[in-house]
Design an enzyme around this catalytic site. Structure first.
Site, PDB file in Angstrom:
ATOM      1  N   ASP A 196       0.814  -1.220   0.000  1.00  0.00           N
ATOM      2  CA  ASP A 196       0.000   0.000   0.000  1.00  0.00           C
ATOM      3  C   ASP A 196       0.844   1.264   0.000  1.00  0.00           C
ATOM      4  OD1 ASP A 196       0.961  -0.346   2.595  1.00  0.00           O
ATOM      5  OD2 ASP A 196      -0.987  -0.835   3.440  1.00  0.00           O
TER       6      ASP A 196
ATOM      7  N   ASN B 194      -7.375  -2.611  14.402  1.00  0.00           N
ATOM      8  CA  ASN B 194      -8.763  -2.859  13.996  1.00  0.00           C
ATOM      9  C   ASN B 194      -8.891  -4.075  13.077  1.00  0.00           C
ATOM     10  OD1 ASN B 194      -7.756  -1.981  11.555  1.00  0.00           O
ATOM     11  ND2 ASN B 194      -9.106  -0.207  11.358  1.00  0.00           N
TER      12      ASN B 194
ATOM     13  N   HIS C 217      -7.245  -4.572  10.214  1.00  0.00           N
ATOM     14  CA  HIS C 217      -7.025  -4.373   8.770  1.00  0.00           C
ATOM     15  C   HIS C 217      -5.747  -5.084   8.328  1.00  0.00           C
ATOM     16  CE1 HIS C 217      -4.682  -0.278   9.293  1.00  0.00           C
ATOM     17  NE2 HIS C 217      -3.880  -1.291   9.446  1.00  0.00           N
TER      18      HIS C 217
ATOM     19  N   GLU D 245      -9.799  -1.860   5.265  1.00  0.00           N
ATOM     20  CA  GLU D 245     -10.388  -1.504   6.546  1.00  0.00           C
ATOM     21  C   GLU D 245     -11.655  -2.332   6.814  1.00  0.00           C
ATOM     22  OE1 GLU D 245      -8.602   0.143   8.410  1.00  0.00           O
ATOM     23  OE2 GLU D 245      -8.131   2.183   7.784  1.00  0.00           O
TER      24      GLU D 245
HETATM   25  P1  PGA Z   1       2.230  -1.424  12.504  1.00  0.00           P
HETATM   26  O1  PGA Z   1       1.096  -1.353  11.406  1.00  0.00           O
HETATM   27  O2  PGA Z   1       3.175  -2.480  12.083  1.00  0.00           O
HETATM   28  O3  PGA Z   1       2.856  -0.059  12.482  1.00  0.00           O
HETATM   29  O4  PGA Z   1       1.555  -1.740  13.800  1.00  0.00           O
HETATM   30  C1  PGA Z   1       0.537  -2.530  10.921  1.00  0.00           C
HETATM   31  C2  PGA Z   1      -0.672  -2.202  10.104  1.00  0.00           C
HETATM   32  O5  PGA Z   1      -1.369  -1.211  10.397  1.00  0.00           O
HETATM   33  O6  PGA Z   1      -0.956  -2.956   9.169  1.00  0.00           O
END
Ligand code: PGA
Length: 240
Positions: A67, A136, A138, A143
């Site tokens: 992404d 959450n 995702h 999302e």
């Molecule tokens: P993080 O993000 O590794 O910074 O916790 C993971 C994500 O949001 O997919």
């Protein structure tokens, strides 16, 4: 789905780096699906050390990232392209032309999404896709929602994601409100999935992976349908 529970973040990172090294050594032209965020930083740093120790060679490797924020230029220090250069690409012998991150300035996001999926197909598909998980649930920036989108697309970020990711920005209002993300289908098409989960803040999301429900409101639960998914977590994530 295979679950590996590690003592801590370092062990999780080491196990993940070993699996990527093995993948590249078995198939030097592997297509790696890569992720950004705090979680994979330790894995990237180990891969750089392995490269310096001549344990792994990235010269034939191709990569696609999950992404990118939208709208955001690849030169912006907050961009995921910048993150990938800084944490991995600038330190190993991967050809920059062989690395792909969605274009955060695409004029036509729908076209960009389709071209990104076509590009992945033209590489022969992803051999191993590294994924982080949001609090959450995702994956990529898919999302929680009542339905999920198959291919790479533009997504509006949820308030939760904006708030959680604001730690990387000067303030919350600087966080882009949109992102280009590989869709759930683009992710699930990878030959192997490698999901890394660290820290107590991810406990709830991890627990949702361990019951037998598939819930679009916890997009990561889709990986239960994958034929070769490995989850590596640390004890903080597992115990909460
Ligand atoms: P993080 O993000 O590794 O910074 O916790 C993971 C994500 O949001 O997919």
């Amino acid at each position: 789905m295979k679950l590996i529970i590690c003592e801590n973040y370092d062990e999780m990172s080491a196990r993940a780096a070993e699996l990527i090294k093995k993948q590249i050594n078995e198939k030097p032209t592997s297509v790696l699906g890569l992720a950004t965020g705090s979680t994979p930083v330790g894995m990237y740093s180990r891969l750089v050390t392995m490269y310096n120790n001549k344990e792994v060679d990235f010269s034939g490797v191709r990569s696609v990232n999950l992404d990118e924020y939208y709208p955001l230029s690849a030169e912006d220090e907050q961009s995921y392209r910048y993150f990938m250069n800084k944490n991995l690409f600038d330190h190993v012998n991967i050809g920059k032309n062989n690395t792909h991150v969605p274009n955060g300035l695409a004029k036509d996001p729908e076209k960009e999404g389709k071209e990104y999926d076509d590009m992945i197909a033209s590489l022969g598909g992803v051999d191993i896709q590294v994924i982080g998980i949001g609090q959450n649930g995702h994956i990529g920036f898919n999302e929680p929602d009542t339905s999920l989108i198959y291919g790479t697309h533009l997504v509006k970020l949820t308030e939760n994601t904006i708030q959680v990711n604001s730690r990387f920005f000067d303030s919350e209002d600087k966080v882009p409100r949109y992102a280009m993300t590989m869709g759930i289908g683009s992710i699930m098409e990878a030959d192997k999935l490698l999901l890394l989960i660290s820290g107590a803040s991810k406990h709830k999301a991890l627990m949702a992976l361990l019951d037998d429900k598939i819930d679009t409101n916890v997009p990561a639960t889709m990986i239960k349908l994958h034929h070769n998914a490995t989850v590596i977590c640390d004890k903080d994530a597992y115990n909460g």
